[in-house]
Design a protein around this motif. Structure first.
Motif, PDB file in Angstrom:
ATOM      1  N   HIS A 186       0.716  -1.128  -0.040  1.00 51.84           N
ATOM      2  CA  HIS A 186      -0.152   0.453  -0.164  1.00 51.84           C
ATOM      3  C   HIS A 186       1.199   1.080  -0.119  1.00 51.84           C
ATOM      4  N   ILE A 187       0.499   1.948  -1.117  1.00 51.55           N
ATOM      5  CA  ILE A 187       1.441   3.055  -1.127  1.00 51.55           C
ATOM      6  C   ILE A 187       0.311   4.462  -0.711  1.00 51.55           C
ATOM      7  N   GLU A 188       0.855   5.509   0.200  1.00 48.90           N
ATOM      8  CA  GLU A 188      -0.444   6.459   0.549  1.00 48.90           C
ATOM      9  C   GLU A 188      -0.575   7.570  -0.564  1.00 48.90           C
ATOM     10  N   GLY A 189      -1.448   7.505  -1.528  1.00 44.87           N
ATOM     11  CA  GLY A 189      -2.475   8.250  -2.451  1.00 44.87           C
ATOM     12  C   GLY A 189      -2.314   7.194  -4.210  1.00 44.87           C
ATOM     13  N   MET A 190      -1.562   6.476  -3.695  1.00 45.27           N
ATOM     14  CA  MET A 190      -1.842   5.234  -5.212  1.00 45.27           C
ATOM     15  C   MET A 190      -3.503   5.202  -5.572  1.00 45.27           C
ATOM     16  N   LEU A 191      -3.116   5.207  -7.031  1.00 42.47           N
ATOM     17  CA  LEU A 191      -5.093   4.816  -7.794  1.00 42.47           C
ATOM     18  C   LEU A 191      -4.150   3.358  -7.787  1.00 42.47           C
ATOM     19  N   TYR A 192      -5.958   3.209  -8.269  1.00 47.38           N
ATOM     20  CA  TYR A 192      -6.612   1.643  -8.423  1.00 47.38           C
ATOM     21  C   TYR A 192      -6.810   1.080  -9.793  1.00 47.38           C
ATOM     22  N   GLY A 193      -6.209   0.486 -10.406  1.00 48.94           N
ATOM     23  CA  GLY A 193      -6.425   0.054 -12.245  1.00 48.94           C
ATOM     24  C   GLY A 193      -7.673  -1.136 -12.088  1.00 48.94           C
ATOM     25  N   ALA A 194      -8.418  -0.889 -13.068  1.00 54.90           N
ATOM     26  CA  ALA A 194      -8.847  -1.909 -13.979  1.00 54.90           C
ATOM     27  C   ALA A 194      -9.070  -2.068 -14.995  1.00 54.90           C
ATOM     28  N   VAL A 195      -9.205  -2.969 -16.095  1.00 52.61           N
ATOM     29  CA  VAL A 195      -9.094  -3.107 -17.227  1.00 52.61           C
ATOM     30  C   VAL A 195     -10.585  -3.714 -17.687  1.00 52.61           C
ATOM     31  N   LEU A 196     -10.952  -3.200 -18.762  1.00 53.93           N
ATOM     32  CA  LEU A 196     -12.218  -3.440 -19.800  1.00 53.93           C
ATOM     33  C   LEU A 196     -12.083  -4.989 -20.594  1.00 53.93           C
ATOM     34  N   ARG A 197     -12.042  -5.537 -20.787  1.00 53.62           N
ATOM     35  CA  ARG A 197     -12.176  -6.573 -21.423  1.00 53.62           C
ATOM     36  C   ARG A 197     -12.804  -7.108 -22.289  1.00 53.62           C
ATOM     37  N   ALA A 198     -12.662  -8.322 -23.194  1.00 53.66           N
ATOM     38  CA  ALA A 198     -13.968  -7.919 -24.872  1.00 53.66           C
ATOM     39  C   ALA A 198     -14.696  -9.460 -24.158  1.00 53.66           C
ATOM     40  N   LYS A 199     -15.829  -8.611 -24.771  1.00 54.73           N
ATOM     41  CA  LYS A 199     -17.221 -10.046 -24.550  1.00 54.73           C
ATOM     42  C   LYS A 199     -17.743 -10.578 -25.032  1.00 54.73           C
ATOM     43  N   TYR A 200     -16.704 -11.091 -25.661  1.00 59.06           N
ATOM     44  CA  TYR A 200     -16.373 -12.028 -26.827  1.00 59.06           C
ATOM     45  C   TYR A 200     -15.196 -12.341 -27.728  1.00 59.06           C
ATOM     46  N   PRO A 201     -15.464 -13.690 -27.773  1.00 66.67           N
ATOM     47  CA  PRO A 201     -14.239 -14.307 -28.017  1.00 66.67           C
ATOM     48  C   PRO A 201     -13.404 -14.382 -29.475  1.00 66.67           C
ATOM     49  N   ARG A 202     -14.175 -13.666 -30.370  1.00 68.69           N
ATOM     50  CA  ARG A 202     -14.150 -12.876 -31.760  1.00 68.69           C
ATOM     51  C   ARG A 202     -15.493 -12.179 -32.262  1.00 68.69           C
ATOM     52  N   ALA A 203     -15.088 -10.796 -32.149  1.00 73.92           N
ATOM     53  CA  ALA A 203     -15.719  -9.826 -32.494  1.00 73.92           C
ATOM     54  C   ALA A 203     -14.388  -8.749 -33.549  1.00 73.92           C
ATOM     55  N   LEU A 204     -15.516  -8.069 -34.634  1.00 80.12           N
ATOM     56  CA  LEU A 204     -14.948  -7.406 -34.948  1.00 80.12           C
ATOM     57  C   LEU A 204     -15.444  -5.783 -33.665  1.00 80.12           C
ATOM     58  N   LEU A 205     -13.863  -4.635 -33.018  1.00 76.49           N
ATOM     59  CA  LEU A 205     -14.517  -4.171 -32.255  1.00 76.49           C
ATOM     60  C   LEU A 205     -14.255  -2.569 -32.870  1.00 76.49           C
ATOM     61  N   LYS A 206     -15.574  -2.302 -33.702  1.00 78.02           N
ATOM     62  CA  LYS A 206     -16.037  -1.285 -34.193  1.00 78.02           C
ATOM     63  C   LYS A 206     -16.135  -0.006 -34.157  1.00 78.02           C
TER      64      LYS A 206
END
Ligand code: FES
Ligand code: FES
Length: 582
Positions: A186-206
């Motif tokens: 823990h570091i005072e003032g640190m931020l937290y990351g999060a990742v948006l994942r693909a919803k589909y195994p194969r899809a064109l990200l338009k």
């Protein structure tokens, strides 16, 4: 206002929240681990009024007015007894499960200081260990009970030397929850990351629109593919894995990263993910290797769907098969397997005033991590330092970048420390698995039971990305004939891309799958001949000077036959119904 009694000290909090989050994030109790957040693993076990319970299933309001205890609250005598017993019994490996295991042991021993084996089993039934196995853990609890009963004293470690056991130097620290895993930092003032994942195994990200997430209160940055300053593709061997999928590209599996968020709390970061609008054209995924190799299959990567081929040819296997007295042809399939290490992936990236970015990880190769991160960030190697922390299990599943590069990108952009820890479900979604394989294997021998030929075709599903798929396939091909002298071999393997989760390193590195096929064929061949499974192995086992299927000659210290002799009686007992071992 909620009042919590933790290890005899009173704490107050205004907000009702998950008890594990409160204890870990706000009180910084590091003995409690978050292995799953859903009551499945037991790594967060606490005593609540003397009863072992899972903190992740409790809230502050439910714990109010009750006495909470973690290993930090054990008496000095208990700490000494449990730490010594667990170290002495060899019950601590990665240590991620150990403090929770000790709390369950205390709940048991406080009420049954002479526990039976069954009672001990029952006492730790809610605690999972993925490294050690439970025999040594049960022995440790038994030993701790003897110490607490005053029957044995805590002895100093022998100090090692030939013929004596040496306890792990870090066992006590791990047992008492003092070892630091990345998510404990823990570091005072640190931020937290999060990742948006693909919803589909194969899809064109338009398209992808992050405008709403970017202005969400508490969010410091949102990154997409265009924000990667260096190489956007990385990989252990083949650089085929995008750090972030760009608009206009296809996703390759459901774990693909599409956008990154850094925010002032984990909760805000995850809420912001829900504000990102990603528009997809959903496409049919390629999930079978046979289809992936057909002309009709869409190309998952520009070079096509074949990652690698391995070929081993020695002698004339087809002719040898035709002349053989006995043969077995089997088809074997093995599934992908999840490592299920207890510690989900975590990284903490800290920008330094000296211009060096330090990334703390619990991975399997800090040098490979650094090589990947510097190429993605477009920095010279001396600008990135990767520091290994305790690894809460890996088994091959923490070879590839999973969170390190994303945390580094977010820290570089914000100029602030960023911690990124996967949830259990994200961990399972993201990291490579053991390769699923389809193995066609023919094993042949002469009238005397001596192997004459092995013919194998192995298809390995390497999923969306190469990871270590090529070397895993090589290892599968070189081991499919087993530890036997085989004069003729015709072995071909293919590692094939699909839209399944990537496959990579896992204990055995491709060998367990082919061992299953090889040894089953040996059993069936013995049965067909009417000799015992032990006998066919002894007749064909490698010995110094003999060549295996690859042509590699067994070294002078090869002792496979001696090993078989050592287990002959066990074989005799197990297989006596088939045929007596001569
Ligand atoms: S049981 Fe609570 S974290 Fe797994
Ligand atoms: S020692 Fe138990 S999970 Fe690693």
């Amino acid at each position: 206002m909620f009042t919590i009694d933790l290890n005899g000290t009173i704490y107050h909090t205004e907000e009702d929240k998950n008890l594990l989050d409160f204890l870990r994030d706000e009180l910084h109790v590091t003995s409690l681990k978050n292995g799953c957040s859903e009551g499945a693993c037991g790594a967060c076990t606490v005593l609540v009024d003397g009863k072992a319970m899972r903190a992740c299933l409790l809230t502050v309001s439910r714990a109010r007015g009750r006495k909470i205890m973690t290993v930090e609250g054990l008496s000095d005598r208990e700490k000494e007894a449990y730490a010594w017993a667990f170290a002495e019994a060899g019950a601590v490996q990665c240590g991620y499960c150990t403090p929770g295991m000790i709390i369950s042991a205390k709940a048991l021993l406080d009420n049954h200081l002479h526990p039976t084996e069954e009672k001990i089993k029952e006492g730790i039934r809610g605690n999972i260990c993925r490294c050690t196995g439970y025999v040594k853990i049960r022995q440790a609890i038994s030993l701790a009970a003897r110490v607490l009963r005053g029957e044995v004293g805590v002895e100093p470690s022998s100090g090692g030397g030939i013929g004596s056991s040496l306890t792990r130097v870090d066992a006590a620290e791990k047992a008492l929850g003092r070892s630091q895993y990345v998510d404990d930092m823990h570091i005072e003032g640190m931020l937290y990351g999060a990742v948006l994942r693909a919803k589909y195994p194969r899809a064109l990200l338009k398209s992808i629109d992050v405008s709403a997430a970017s202005v969400y209160p508490g969010v410091e940055t949102v990154l997409t593919a265009g924000d990667v300053p260096g190489d956007r593709y990385w990989g252990f061997i083949s650089r085929d894995w995008p750090v972030l999928v760009a608009a206009g590209e296809e996703t390759r599996y459901v774990g693909d990263a599409v956008a990154l968020v850094a925010a002032r709390s984990r909760k805000i970061a995850r809420e912001a993910l829900g504000l990102i609008a990603a528009d997809y054209e959903v496409l049919e995924p390629v999930i079978r290797t046979a289809f992936a190799l057909s002309d009709d299959a869409p190309k998952i990567h520009p070079k096509g769907n074949l990652l690698s081929t391995t070929r081993i040819s020695r002698g004339d296997a087809m002719e040898a098969l035709a002349k053989s007295a006995w043969s077995i042809a089997g088809r074997y399939t093995t599934p992908p397997t999840e490592h299920a290490f207890m510690e989900p992936e975590s990284a903490l990236a800290v920008p330094g005033e000296d211009g060096i970015l330090t990334v703390y990880v619990g991975s399997q190769s800090v040098y490979e991590d650094r090589a990947g991160i510097v190429s993605i960030l477009g920095l010279p190697p001396q600008k990135v330092r990767v520091v290994g922390r305790q690894v809460g299990g890996a088994f091959g599943g923490k070879e590839d970048l999973s969170v390190q590069h994303h945390a580094a990108l977010l820290a570089m952009r914000t100029g602030k420390p960023v911690k990124l820890t996967l949830t259990r479900s994200e961990s399972i979604l993201v990291h490579p698995k053991r390769h699923a394989m389809e193995i066609d294997l023919t094993t042949a021998c002469d009238k005397g039971g001596k192997l004459t030929a092995v013919i194998a075709k192995i298809t390995a599903d390497t999923g969306a990305y190469a990871s270590l798929g090529g070397p895993v396939l090589e290892r599968a091909c070189t081991h499919v004939a087993g530890p036997y002298h085989v004069p003729n071999a015709d072995i071909t393997g293919w590692a094939v891309y699909t839209n399944n989760p990537p496959a990579g390193a896992f204990r055995g590195f491709g060998v367990p799958q082919v061992c299953f096929a090889c040894e089953t064929n040996m059993d069936l061949l013995a049965e067909k001949m009417g000799i015992s499974p032990w006998e066919i192995r002894y007749r064909n086992g490698l010995e110094p000077g003999l060549a295996m299927a690859t042509g590699q000659v067994a070294a002078p210290d090869t002792a496979f036959k001696e090993t078989l002799l050592a287990v002959k009686e066990v074989y005799r007992r197990i297989d006596s119904a088939v045929s007596p071992v001569p």
